[in-house]
Design an enzyme around this catalytic site. Structure first.
Site, mmCIF file in Angstrom:
data_model
loop_
_atom_site.group_PDB
_atom_site.id
_atom_site.type_symbol
_atom_site.label_atom_id
_atom_site.label_comp_id
_atom_site.label_asym_id
_atom_site.label_seq_id
_atom_site.Cartn_x
_atom_site.Cartn_y
_atom_site.Cartn_z
ATOM 1 N N CYS A 200 -6.947 2.554 -1.386
ATOM 2 C CA CYS A 200 -7.010 3.474 -2.524
ATOM 3 C C CYS A 200 -5.766 4.343 -2.580
ATOM 4 O O CYS A 200 -5.294 4.714 -3.653
ATOM 5 C CB CYS A 200 -8.262 4.341 -2.444
ATOM 6 S SG CYS A 200 -9.763 3.408 -2.772
ATOM 7 N N CYS A 357 8.787 1.342 -0.535
ATOM 8 C CA CYS A 357 7.555 1.406 -1.326
ATOM 9 C C CYS A 357 6.931 2.769 -1.055
ATOM 10 O O CYS A 357 7.640 3.748 -0.854
ATOM 11 C CB CYS A 357 6.608 0.265 -0.970
ATOM 12 S SG CYS A 357 6.065 0.269 0.754
#
Ligand SMILES: [Zn+2]
Length: 399
Positions: A200, A357
């Site tokens: 998440c 990232c």
């Protein structure tokens, strides 16, 4: 199929308790006996995060007398979009303590036991022992498999839930309650390949989804504790919030299950981090010796602006993440473009490639692809944009 209640009733309810729980007491299926069972119940909730927040509040409100909280993290501003047991003034505080305070406000009769530690092989059995039921609100695969195995060895049933973006799942794993009751490994014998299923934190979650799945978990917990209704044993509930669709699938016990099957190979706790793998072997190999820190990157960017160095900084996250925060001077090429090969056409062949990232997992995967395409001097940034915001540029929001 119904099951006997997990908990014997307490001797009696006080007058205050009768007043407080009157809306339960007048439901014939719950009644005085059911409420007395809740008064005797000991439930451990793993995580006071997205699922743990509604689960703890509703279990407390329902009158589950002893509530354990296994949580080691602190409240962050980005938690408050969904972790409703915490508030603005709790930011920076221990989540376990913050949850304990909220519970005291919801129901002062609840006895809260705080386990302020990261669950691991050394403590999980000791922490689980003595609880009647576990509610698993874990957000990572390594802990999920550990919870499943430890609960099985101790014979404690548990209610599992998982959430991602608009999708949720829930089930009850209680292989010791019935011969045909499956465990988590019967449903998911192996974890997904590392990097395939984003967390998440990486992929996002609709805040209210936590309430949808967390309340299913509490619903199942109350049914198991009091022995009413038909629990989600051997069934998987799948919820799609966008379609507003619930589906219930049958989950069969796997006779070949490594844990609860006929010839088990998992007979004790295993190394769950290795079992689930933080990153793939290819990515780990590519990242070895080719990982730079955000401080090194800051230095390289300075040299680039002075014209003494040239490289391309590629952000491999998704466009919506790029909108939240970014490392100045980076270009966005999402990881999917590396997987389908289209990214390589966009990269210059005469410059060094530097990739990042959010945390360094996805960029390690793309680093392996880029190195495989011949960019021998390519590197990626350990800790990603999270480390950049924490260490270099705290003025940018985190997520
Ligand atoms: Zn199994």
């Amino acid at each position: 199929m119904s099951f006997p209640a997990l908990v014997e009733p307490a001797d009696e309810l006080t007058i205050d308790e009768v007043r407080r729980y009157s809306r339960h007491l007048i439901i014939p299926d719950v009644g005085m006996t059911g409420q007395k069972r809740l008064k005797n119940a000991k439930v451990l909730v793993i995580g006071a995060g997205g699922l743990g927040s509604p689960a703890l509040l509703y279990l407390a409100a329902a009158g589950v007398h002893t509530l354990g909280i296994a949580e080691f993290d602190e409240v962050d501003e980005s938690n408050l979009q969904r972790q409703i047991i915490h508030g603005q003034s709790d930011i920076g505080k221990s989540k376990a303590q913050s949850a304990k305070e909220s519970i005291a406000e919801t129901n002062p009769y609840v006895d809260v036991i705080v386990h302020e530690t990261r669950l691991d092989n050394d403590n999980v059995m000791e922490i689980f022992r003595g609880y009647d039921l576990i509610v698993d609100g874990t957000d990572n695969f390594a802990t999920r498999y550990m919870v499943n195995d430890a609960a099985y060895f101790l014979g404690i049933p548990y209610v599992w839930g998982s959430i991602y973006r608009f999708d949720g799942q829930a089930s009850v794993f209680a292989p010791t309650m019935a011969d045909d009751a499956p465990c988590y490994r019967c449903l998911y014998p192996e974890p997904p390949p590392p990097g395939m299923v984003p967390s998440c934190a990486e992929g996002g979650v609709l805040g209210v989804l936590c309430a949808s799945i967390g309340s299913i978990q509490v619903n199942e917990a109350i049914k198991l504790l009091t022995g009413i209704g038909e629990p989600l044993i051997g069934k998987l509930m799948i919820y799609d919030a966008l379609e507003m669709e619930y589906r219930k699938l049958r989950v069969r016990k796997d006779p070949n299950c490594a844990l609860c099957g006929e010839n088990p190979t998992v007979t004790g706790l295993i190394d769950y981090e290795t079992f689930c793998g933080a990153i793939s072997d290819d990515a780990a190999e590519a990242a070895a010796g080719s990982t730079i820190s955000v401080t090194q990157l800051e230095h390289m960017l300075k040299e680039r602006s002075e014209g003494t160095r040239d490289f391309v900084l590629v952000d491999v996250r998704e466009p919506n993440e790029f909108e939240i925060n970014r490392i100045p001077g980076s270009v966005l090429i999402p990881k999917g473009d590396f997987l389908n090969g289209s990214a390589l056409e966009k990269l210059p062949s005469d410059k060094q490639i530097v990739m990042h990232c959010k945390s360094g997992v996805r960029s390690a995967e793309t680093l392996a692809i880029v190195k495989g395409a011949g960019y021998a001097d390519a590197v990626h940034v350990g800790g990603g944009v999270v480390a950049w915001v924490n260490q270099i540029d705290p003025s940018q929001p985190s997520y």
